[in-house]
Design an enzyme around this catalytic site. Structure first.
Site, PDB file in Angstrom:
ATOM      1  N   LYS A   1      21.311  16.607  -3.814  1.00  0.00           N
ATOM      2  CA  LYS A   1      22.249  16.392  -3.048  1.00  0.00           C
ATOM      3  C   LYS A   1      21.894  15.086  -2.040  1.00  0.00           C
ATOM      4  CE  LYS A   1      25.617  18.777  -4.778  1.00  0.00           C
ATOM      5  NZ  LYS A   1      26.736  18.155  -5.381  1.00  0.00           N
TER       6      LYS A   1
ATOM      7  N   ASP B   1      31.405  17.972 -21.558  1.00  0.00           N
ATOM      8  CA  ASP B   1      30.536  18.790 -21.115  1.00  0.00           C
ATOM      9  C   ASP B   1      29.667  17.465 -20.619  1.00  0.00           C
ATOM     10  OD1 ASP B   1      27.764  19.416 -20.747  1.00  0.00           O
ATOM     11  OD2 ASP B   1      27.651  20.495 -22.871  1.00  0.00           O
TER      12      ASP B   1
ATOM     13  N   GLY C   1      34.709  18.998 -13.309  1.00  0.00           N
ATOM     14  CA  GLY C   1      34.612  20.323 -12.769  1.00  0.00           C
ATOM     15  C   GLY C   1      35.889  20.802 -12.351  1.00  0.00           C
ATOM     16  N   ALA C   2      36.835  20.787 -13.073  1.00  0.00           N
ATOM     17  CA  ALA C   2      38.489  20.623 -12.554  1.00  0.00           C
ATOM     18  C   ALA C   2      38.811  22.276 -12.741  1.00  0.00           C
ATOM     19  CB  ALA C   2      39.313  19.939 -13.003  1.00  0.00           C
TER      20      ALA C   2
ATOM     21  N   GLY D   1      37.382  26.782  -8.642  1.00  0.00           N
ATOM     22  CA  GLY D   1      36.874  26.308  -7.289  1.00  0.00           C
ATOM     23  C   GLY D   1      37.536  25.188  -6.655  1.00  0.00           C
TER      24      GLY D   1
ATOM     25  N   TYR E   1      18.109  21.556  -5.738  1.00  0.00           N
ATOM     26  CA  TYR E   1      19.392  21.262  -5.553  1.00  0.00           C
ATOM     27  C   TYR E   1      19.543  20.414  -4.208  1.00  0.00           C
ATOM     28  CZ  TYR E   1      24.220  22.315  -4.416  1.00  0.00           C
ATOM     29  OH  TYR E   1      25.616  22.036  -4.040  1.00  0.00           O
TER      30      TYR E   1
END
Length: 251
Positions: free
Chosen positions: A162, A65, A13-14, A17, A158
């Site tokens: 976590k 993905d 996820g680079a 953010g 969610y």
């Protein structure tokens, strides 16, 4: 950070953010960073920026993905071919929908599970496999968890994923200790961070979204600084879970 110069880090996820901030920081500290995301245009642009400023590390973009196991396998095949090893695995990628337990649909639950849990576990497993194959005894796994993994506020599903990351972090620590390896694992659990996360979750145009005006948060760079803090620790110190939030944040 001297001992990490020239070594290989994977950041998922680079492209935006927190992942982007971590990637920039590691490259500037001299690491080779394999940076993956579904779309790599932003990572390619980041690579050119870092090269222009003569950052001492290297950025290697890979399109992946994380909901597709075959694409994760292909990514690790490329990593093994190019570098043989991963020294640091940073599982940053994460998603959230307005996914409760009563009105949401299983397809949304599945996508959140695939990214937040399955991809994290697979990338961790494959990274440790490469560490062991290459006799890396000081590797580091970092999970980007959340304050939502320690108290239930907001979307219950969610939060459930976590909470699972919290359990997986401790479970991995126990497994690594049983193997008598010095590979370490740490979770970083931020509260609100000012990124694109709220825009995506709320399906709002960034120019119209007032979430961060109403809920001041951390900056992505604040979280990236904690990654550097973890990597700077001596071999006999394992930071296990860093909880952090903006001073103004209440919950």
């Amino acid at each position: 950070m001297e001992r990490w110069v020239g070594r290989v880090a994977l950041v998922t996820g680079a492209s935006v953010g927190i992942g982007e901030a971590i990637t920039r920081s590691l490259v500037r500290h001299g690491m080779i960073v394999v940076a993956c995301a579904r779309g790599v245009d932003k990572i390619q642009a980041m690579k050119l920026e870092l090269e222009a400023e003569s950052a001492c590390g290297k950025l290697h973009p890979i399109q992946c993905d994380l909901t597709q196991k075959d694409q994760i396998a292909a990514m690790f095949k490329e990593i093994k071919k190019e570098y043989k090893v991963v020294h640091v695995c940073i599982n940053n990628a994460g998603i959230s929908f307005e996914a409760g337990l009563i009105k949401s649909n299983p397809e949304d639950w599945q996508m959140v599970l695939d990214v937040n849990i399955m991809a994290l576990c697979i990338c961790t497993q494959e990274s440790i496999k490469l560490m062991l194959e290459n006799k890396v005894n000081d590797g580091q796994i970092i999970h980007l968890n959340s304050m939502s993994g320690h108290r239930v506020v907001g979307e219950s599903f969610y939060c459930g994923t976590k909470y699972m990351v919290t359990a997986l972090t401790e479970g991995l620590r126990n497994e690594l200790r049983a193997m008598k390896t010095n590979i370490r694992v740490c979770g970083i659990s931020p509260g609100i961070v000012e990124t694109e996360f709220a825009f995506r979750k709320l399906h709002q145009d960034p120019a119209e979204c007032t979430f961060y005006q109403e809920n001041p948060g951390l900056k992505a760079e604040d979280v990236a600084n904690q990654v550097i803090h973890i990597l700077q620790q001596p071999a006999h110190v394992q930071l296990h879970d860093i909880l952090m939030r903006a001073t103004e944040q209440v919950l």
